[in-house]
Scaffold this motif. Structure first.
Motif, PDB file in Angstrom:
ATOM      1  N   GLU A 163      59.923  39.963   1.692  1.00 20.07           N
ATOM      2  CA  GLU A 163      60.899  39.059   1.063  1.00 20.07           C
ATOM      3  C   GLU A 163      60.505  38.725  -0.376  1.00 20.07           C
ATOM      4  OE1 GLU A 163      61.297  35.543   3.426  1.00 20.07           O
ATOM      5  OE2 GLU A 163      62.396  36.570   5.026  1.00 20.07           O
ATOM      6  N   SER A 164      59.228  38.726  -0.648  1.00 22.58           N
ATOM      7  CA  SER A 164      58.731  38.393  -1.983  1.00 22.58           C
ATOM      8  C   SER A 164      58.613  39.620  -2.874  1.00 22.58           C
ATOM      9  CB  SER A 164      57.365  37.717  -1.876  1.00 22.58           C
ATOM     10  OG  SER A 164      57.487  36.526  -1.147  1.00 22.58           O
ATOM     11  N   ASN A 165      59.045  40.762  -2.370  1.00 27.91           N
ATOM     12  CA  ASN A 165      58.995  42.024  -3.102  1.00 27.91           C
ATOM     13  C   ASN A 165      57.579  42.446  -3.484  1.00 27.91           C
ATOM     14  OD1 ASN A 165      61.780  42.624  -3.063  1.00 27.91           O
ATOM     15  ND2 ASN A 165      62.101  41.085  -4.659  1.00 27.91           N
ATOM     16  N   LEU A 166      56.600  42.000  -2.706  1.00 26.22           N
ATOM     17  CA  LEU A 166      55.230  42.458  -2.907  1.00 26.22           C
ATOM     18  C   LEU A 166      54.986  43.648  -1.989  1.00 26.22           C
ATOM     19  CD1 LEU A 166      53.304  39.056  -2.985  1.00 26.22           C
ATOM     20  CD2 LEU A 166      53.952  40.471  -4.921  1.00 26.22           C
ATOM     21  N   ASN A 167      53.989  44.429  -2.339  1.00 27.48           N
ATOM     22  CA  ASN A 167      53.634  45.573  -1.512  1.00 27.48           C
ATOM     23  C   ASN A 167      52.129  45.533  -1.272  1.00 27.48           C
ATOM     24  OD1 ASN A 167      53.810  47.992  -0.117  1.00 27.48           O
ATOM     25  ND2 ASN A 167      53.549  49.215  -1.963  1.00 27.48           N
ATOM     26  N   ILE A 168      51.743  45.448  -0.006  1.00 24.82           N
ATOM     27  CA  ILE A 168      50.332  45.499   0.365  1.00 24.82           C
ATOM     28  C   ILE A 168      50.049  46.907   0.868  1.00 24.82           C
ATOM     29  CG2 ILE A 168      48.554  44.615   1.914  1.00 24.82           C
ATOM     30  CD1 ILE A 168      49.914  41.903   1.812  1.00 24.82           C
ATOM     31  N   SER A 169      49.005  47.501   0.334  1.00 19.48           N
ATOM     32  CA  SER A 169      48.644  48.876   0.643  1.00 19.48           C
ATOM     33  C   SER A 169      48.530  49.115   2.150  1.00 19.48           C
ATOM     34  CB  SER A 169      47.309  49.212  -0.024  1.00 19.48           C
ATOM     35  OG  SER A 169      46.775  50.402   0.492  1.00 19.48           O
ATOM     36  N   ALA A 170      49.007  50.281   2.574  1.00 17.48           N
ATOM     37  CA  ALA A 170      48.911  50.673   3.982  1.00 17.48           C
ATOM     38  C   ALA A 170      47.447  50.747   4.417  1.00 17.48           C
ATOM     39  CB  ALA A 170      49.602  52.015   4.199  1.00 17.48           C
ATOM     40  N   ARG A 171      46.553  51.071   3.495  1.00 22.41           N
ATOM     41  CA  ARG A 171      45.118  51.125   3.830  1.00 22.41           C
ATOM     42  C   ARG A 171      44.621  49.753   4.276  1.00 22.41           C
ATOM     43  NH1 ARG A 171      42.415  53.569  -1.295  1.00 22.41           N
ATOM     44  NH2 ARG A 171      40.573  52.765  -0.231  1.00 22.41           N
ATOM     45  N   LEU A 172      45.096  48.693   3.625  1.00 15.35           N
ATOM     46  CA  LEU A 172      44.699  47.336   4.017  1.00 15.35           C
ATOM     47  C   LEU A 172      45.426  46.915   5.292  1.00 15.35           C
ATOM     48  CD1 LEU A 172      43.059  44.807   3.288  1.00 15.35           C
ATOM     49  CD2 LEU A 172      45.040  44.007   2.033  1.00 15.35           C
ATOM     50  N   LEU A 173      46.690  47.286   5.411  1.00 13.77           N
ATOM     51  CA  LEU A 173      47.458  46.910   6.596  1.00 13.77           C
ATOM     52  C   LEU A 173      46.885  47.508   7.874  1.00 13.77           C
ATOM     53  CD1 LEU A 173      51.107  47.050   5.217  1.00 13.77           C
ATOM     54  CD2 LEU A 173      49.701  45.028   5.649  1.00 13.77           C
ATOM     55  N   LYS A 174      46.233  48.669   7.767  1.00  9.50           N
ATOM     56  CA  LYS A 174      45.613  49.288   8.939  1.00  9.50           C
ATOM     57  C   LYS A 174      44.501  48.401   9.506  1.00  9.50           C
ATOM     58  CE  LYS A 174      46.428  54.125   7.893  1.00  9.50           C
ATOM     59  NZ  LYS A 174      45.812  55.411   7.524  1.00  9.50           N
ATOM     60  N   LEU A 175      43.891  47.585   8.650  1.00 15.79           N
ATOM     61  CA  LEU A 175      42.788  46.716   9.069  1.00 15.79           C
ATOM     62  C   LEU A 175      43.283  45.361   9.573  1.00 15.79           C
ATOM     63  CD1 LEU A 175      40.449  47.362   6.013  1.00 15.79           C
ATOM     64  CD2 LEU A 175      40.345  48.467   8.257  1.00 15.79           C
ATOM     65  N   ALA A 176      44.573  45.096   9.413  1.00 17.54           N
ATOM     66  CA  ALA A 176      45.116  43.774   9.700  1.00 17.54           C
ATOM     67  C   ALA A 176      45.877  43.737  11.013  1.00 17.54           C
ATOM     68  CB  ALA A 176      46.049  43.361   8.560  1.00 17.54           C
ATOM     69  N   LYS A 177      46.051  42.515  11.503  1.00 16.90           N
ATOM     70  CA  LYS A 177      46.970  42.277  12.603  1.00 16.90           C
ATOM     71  C   LYS A 177      48.279  41.846  11.957  1.00 16.90           C
ATOM     72  CE  LYS A 177      43.539  41.178  16.043  1.00 16.90           C
ATOM     73  NZ  LYS A 177      43.078  40.261  17.068  1.00 16.90           N
ATOM     74  N   ILE A 178      49.343  42.562  12.258  1.00 17.25           N
ATOM     75  CA  ILE A 178      50.633  42.334  11.617  1.00 17.25           C
ATOM     76  C   ILE A 178      51.416  41.301  12.412  1.00 17.25           C
ATOM     77  CG2 ILE A 178      52.756  43.407  10.784  1.00 17.25           C
ATOM     78  CD1 ILE A 178      50.152  44.372   9.386  1.00 17.25           C
ATOM     79  N   ILE A 179      52.006  40.359  11.691  1.00 13.32           N
ATOM     80  CA  ILE A 179      52.856  39.313  12.286  1.00 13.32           C
ATOM     81  C   ILE A 179      54.297  39.604  11.877  1.00 13.32           C
ATOM     82  CG2 ILE A 179      53.407  36.848  12.261  1.00 13.32           C
ATOM     83  CD1 ILE A 179      50.450  36.358  11.601  1.00 13.32           C
TER      84      ILE A 179
END
Length: 181
Positions: A163-179
């Motif tokens: 919604e904020s038009n930010l992009n977090i790298s897929a490499r970091l998202l792999k380490l995260a728990k997604i909500i």
């Protein structure tokens, strides 16, 4: 004279023990917050702002911090670090306003009703929000850092990030728990 020393010795030892325990707790808290500050720096490194926000980010990325003295002191360790071709500038906020000057907002220990109001105020702005715990991300923050048994877990609220038009790298998202997928 010896009786007077004996009379004051237990309270002095107690005070000494209390001060030593307080200083150990402060050092442990500062150490933990410094680790969270370093993680926050890496989250910034893996985040991309939209083009219109990039024009506002000139030489520096303004990283605003809301928290007590320990939190603010811990973030001095990442002040002036290089992120891409920009320099990170830590801005300690004592009041909950002027968020439009921030590119990143780290929030520590706000009452829930105040935190929710901050999320309403910054809704859909390209402002990366980082805080502590799963609840921070679940209630509308972008990245919540949670210390569980000495390991830091990242909780990323992907709908709020998008919604904020930010992009977090897929490499970091792999380490995260997604909500909120």
């Amino acid at each position: 004279m010896i009786n007077q020393v004996k009379k004051f010795l237990p309270p002095l030892l107690g005070l000494s023990l209390l001060l030593n325990t307080h200083s150990q707790m402060y050092a442990q808290s500062l150490e933990e917050q410094t680790v969270l500050a370093a993680l926050a720096l890496n989250i910034v490194r893996f985040t991309t702002w939209p083009d219109e926000a990039q024009t506002r980010i000139k030489e520096s990325i303004d990283f605003c911090v809301i928290g007590d003295n320990v939190v603010q002191e811990s973030f001095t360790s990442i002040n002036n670090k290089v992120v891409g071709n920009k320099t990170l500038q830590i801005v300690n906020l004592s009041r909950l306003r002027n968020f439009e000057d921030c590119h990143v907002l780290y929030i520590s220990e706000l009452k829930q009703n105040i935190l929710l109001q901050v999320f309403v105020d910054i809704n859909k702005h390209p402002l990366l929000t980082i805080g502590q715990g799963y609840d921070f991300a679940a209630q509308g923050g972008m990245v919540g850092l949670e210390n569980v048994d000495g390991k830091i877990t990242l909780h990323v609220n992907l709908p709020v990030v998008h919604e904020s038009n930010l992009n977090i790298s897929a490499r970091l998202l792999k380490l995260a728990k997604i909500i909120g997928e």
